[in-house]
Design a protein around this motif. Sequence first.
Motif, mmCIF file in Angstrom:
data_model
loop_
_atom_site.group_PDB
_atom_site.id
_atom_site.type_symbol
_atom_site.label_atom_id
_atom_site.label_comp_id
_atom_site.label_asym_id
_atom_site.label_seq_id
_atom_site.Cartn_x
_atom_site.Cartn_y
_atom_site.Cartn_z
ATOM 1 N N SER A 87 1.437 -1.019 0.493
ATOM 2 C CA SER A 87 -0.385 0.159 -0.029
ATOM 3 C C SER A 87 0.952 0.931 0.537
ATOM 4 C CB SER A 87 -0.990 0.158 0.995
ATOM 5 O OG SER A 87 -1.916 1.175 0.919
ATOM 6 N N PRO A 88 1.636 1.585 -1.520
ATOM 7 C CA PRO A 88 2.208 2.400 -1.462
ATOM 8 C C PRO A 88 1.249 4.060 -0.418
ATOM 9 C CG PRO A 88 1.883 1.995 -3.539
ATOM 10 C CD PRO A 88 1.651 1.308 -2.464
ATOM 11 N N CYS A 89 0.383 3.824 -1.095
ATOM 12 C CA CYS A 89 -0.054 5.495 -0.864
ATOM 13 C C CYS A 89 -1.252 5.484 -0.290
ATOM 14 C CB CYS A 89 -0.007 5.730 -1.909
ATOM 15 S SG CYS A 89 -0.520 7.381 -2.469
ATOM 16 N N ARG A 90 -1.106 5.967 1.424
ATOM 17 C CA ARG A 90 -2.388 6.124 1.607
ATOM 18 C C ARG A 90 -3.046 7.497 2.317
ATOM 19 N NH1 ARG A 90 -1.942 1.290 5.258
ATOM 20 N NH2 ARG A 90 -4.208 1.998 5.952
ATOM 21 N N ALA A 91 -4.107 7.660 2.226
ATOM 22 C CA ALA A 91 -4.792 9.068 2.256
ATOM 23 C C ALA A 91 -4.001 9.536 3.756
ATOM 24 C CB ALA A 91 -6.157 9.241 2.073
ATOM 25 N N ALA A 92 -3.713 10.920 3.520
ATOM 26 C CA ALA A 92 -3.386 11.422 5.035
ATOM 27 C C ALA A 92 -4.907 11.812 6.018
ATOM 28 C CB ALA A 92 -2.650 13.442 4.670
ATOM 29 N N LEU A 128 4.866 13.252 2.712
ATOM 30 C CA LEU A 128 3.650 13.995 2.532
ATOM 31 C C LEU A 128 3.746 14.118 1.213
ATOM 32 C CD1 LEU A 128 0.909 15.152 4.302
ATOM 33 C CD2 LEU A 128 2.130 17.149 3.918
ATOM 34 N N ARG A 129 2.296 13.831 0.597
ATOM 35 C CA ARG A 129 2.379 13.853 -0.909
ATOM 36 C C ARG A 129 0.853 14.808 -1.121
ATOM 37 N NH1 ARG A 129 1.866 8.962 -5.265
ATOM 38 N NH2 ARG A 129 1.333 10.344 -7.013
ATOM 39 N N ALA A 130 1.301 15.709 -1.956
ATOM 40 C CA ALA A 130 -0.081 17.014 -2.852
ATOM 41 C C ALA A 130 -0.509 15.984 -3.914
ATOM 42 C CB ALA A 130 0.614 17.947 -3.279
ATOM 43 N N ASN A 131 -1.752 15.492 -4.035
ATOM 44 C CA ASN A 131 -2.391 14.954 -5.093
ATOM 45 C C ASN A 131 -3.788 16.179 -5.527
ATOM 46 O OD1 ASN A 131 -1.295 12.172 -4.491
ATOM 47 N ND2 ASN A 131 -3.319 12.688 -2.450
ATOM 48 N N PRO A 132 -2.848 17.379 -6.628
ATOM 49 C CA PRO A 132 -3.582 18.271 -6.913
ATOM 50 C C PRO A 132 -4.965 17.569 -7.955
ATOM 51 C CG PRO A 132 -1.710 18.427 -7.622
ATOM 52 C CD PRO A 132 -1.458 17.026 -7.332
ATOM 53 N N GLY A 143 -6.349 16.300 -3.243
ATOM 54 C CA GLY A 143 -6.375 14.787 -1.221
ATOM 55 C C GLY A 143 -4.752 15.994 -1.172
ATOM 56 N N VAL A 144 -4.719 15.261 0.300
ATOM 57 C CA VAL A 144 -3.477 15.174 0.623
ATOM 58 C C VAL A 144 -3.207 13.567 1.126
ATOM 59 C CG1 VAL A 144 -1.285 15.260 2.186
ATOM 60 C CG2 VAL A 144 -2.832 17.244 1.556
ATOM 61 N N SER A 145 -1.729 12.885 0.109
ATOM 62 C CA SER A 145 -1.508 11.974 1.395
ATOM 63 C C SER A 145 -0.353 10.983 1.901
ATOM 64 C CB SER A 145 -2.179 10.482 -0.211
ATOM 65 O OG SER A 145 -1.224 10.308 -1.243
ATOM 66 N N VAL A 146 -0.135 10.405 1.815
ATOM 67 C CA VAL A 146 2.037 9.311 2.571
ATOM 68 C C VAL A 146 1.868 8.388 1.487
ATOM 69 C CG1 VAL A 146 1.461 10.760 4.905
ATOM 70 C CG2 VAL A 146 0.602 7.973 3.657
ATOM 71 N N SER A 147 3.289 8.228 1.102
ATOM 72 C CA SER A 147 3.541 7.738 -0.420
ATOM 73 C C SER A 147 4.918 7.188 0.337
ATOM 74 C CB SER A 147 3.939 7.926 -1.363
ATOM 75 O OG SER A 147 3.961 6.930 -2.186
ATOM 76 N N THR A 148 5.247 5.975 0.729
ATOM 77 C CA THR A 148 7.071 5.982 0.605
ATOM 78 C C THR A 148 7.655 5.565 -0.441
ATOM 79 O OG1 THR A 148 6.724 3.325 -0.102
ATOM 80 C CG2 THR A 148 6.096 2.708 1.975
ATOM 81 N N CYS A 149 7.030 6.367 -1.842
ATOM 82 C CA CYS A 149 8.262 6.564 -3.420
ATOM 83 C C CYS A 149 8.972 7.470 -3.123
ATOM 84 C CB CYS A 149 7.183 6.241 -4.025
ATOM 85 S SG CYS A 149 7.680 6.483 -5.507
ATOM 86 N N ARG A 150 9.602 8.112 -2.263
ATOM 87 C CA ARG A 150 10.607 9.531 -2.920
ATOM 88 C C ARG A 150 10.478 10.387 -4.880
ATOM 89 N NH1 ARG A 150 15.972 11.299 0.308
ATOM 90 N NH2 ARG A 150 15.940 13.556 -0.952
ATOM 91 N N GLY A 151 10.814 8.992 -5.613
ATOM 92 C CA GLY A 151 10.462 9.850 -6.717
ATOM 93 C C GLY A 151 9.503 10.539 -7.109
ATOM 94 N N LEU A 152 8.744 11.320 -6.388
ATOM 95 C CA LEU A 152 7.819 11.776 -6.747
ATOM 96 C C LEU A 152 7.760 13.210 -7.695
ATOM 97 C CD1 LEU A 152 4.640 9.912 -4.253
ATOM 98 C CD2 LEU A 152 5.282 9.374 -6.573
ATOM 99 N N GLY A 153 8.485 14.045 -7.206
ATOM 100 C CA GLY A 153 9.366 15.092 -8.035
ATOM 101 C C GLY A 153 8.563 16.343 -6.755
#
Length: 308
Positions: A87-92, A128-132, A143-153
């Motif tokens: 589950s690499p991406c979960r909603a904040a 912490l990841r922005a999902n525009p 929304g906003v989520s969290v992700s284990t992947c750093r390669g998201l620019g």
Amino acid sequence: MDQQLQQQEMAVFQGVDFVRLRSGRLYAHAAEDGRSVCLDPRRESHNAVWAVTPRFCPTTATYCVLLRGAYGRYLGAPDATARPCSSPCRAAEQRDFDRPEILAILWRTVPTSRQGTFLLKDASERYLRANPRCLCLLSCRPGVSVSTCRGLGKAIQWTVETVPRGGRPDNPIARDSLFARVCPPLSRLCVRWFSEREIRYVDTDGTGAFSEDNWLSTRYTGRTMTNLKRHLVNLLPPDLIAQYTLCVRAGRYGQPTPLAINLPRSRERLDIMLFQYAVSAVDLFIYPDVNAVAGAEAPARDEPVPDE
């Protein structure tokens, strides 16, 4: 990690009481449902401001911060699973601080190559990841989520805007719903059905202290903070007539947060603490100046009301 390097990474939060988290032109908001975290262009809003509480995490031996929203809950996400790749991406979320330590609400900053931007990483190594943009077929808010992947620019790059202190805000304006104005005979029944919630409350003593055994419960209909204050004060003994500050506490270990806006839309139970204006603890409550310019320098901070 070297402690000196950790402290340098956290320098953006040192001496800071409140911040906004901006991704592009959008801000991370404590959504009005009281639980989710959304992206919104409005910056002059209490929902866009997060109170900063420094904290050392003994589990990871790192310096972190807690970010507390307008409803007293903490910016976080679901607890990390044993298999993060599943589950690499979960909603904040806006989370209650109901356990002595919750890794998913502890954040530290990682500087990026873009000046003024940072990665925000929780103690479970998620960013912490922005999902525009929403990729689903149904319409939904960014929304906003969290992700284990750093390669998201840029999706995980945040600008941390300092928000200075302000004065005690005016009580929010009470507004009847459109249905209440159009259909007054049925509005009371419908409003009660859709918006009644349990309020657990406690009256603090002259020093701001209280006992966990003294919580009482009542039912309250609506979202108006002013009416809630009137409702709770009427439940107190008549010899305790005084002006009160209403604070919401999200979990046993949450810090009391003065209510500066109306209640969230959900019907979840809220825990409310009543502080008399005269008690010394009220002087320690601070408020953000939501109309201040971005990046304004914050004054020196006092010690906040300690976590219970």
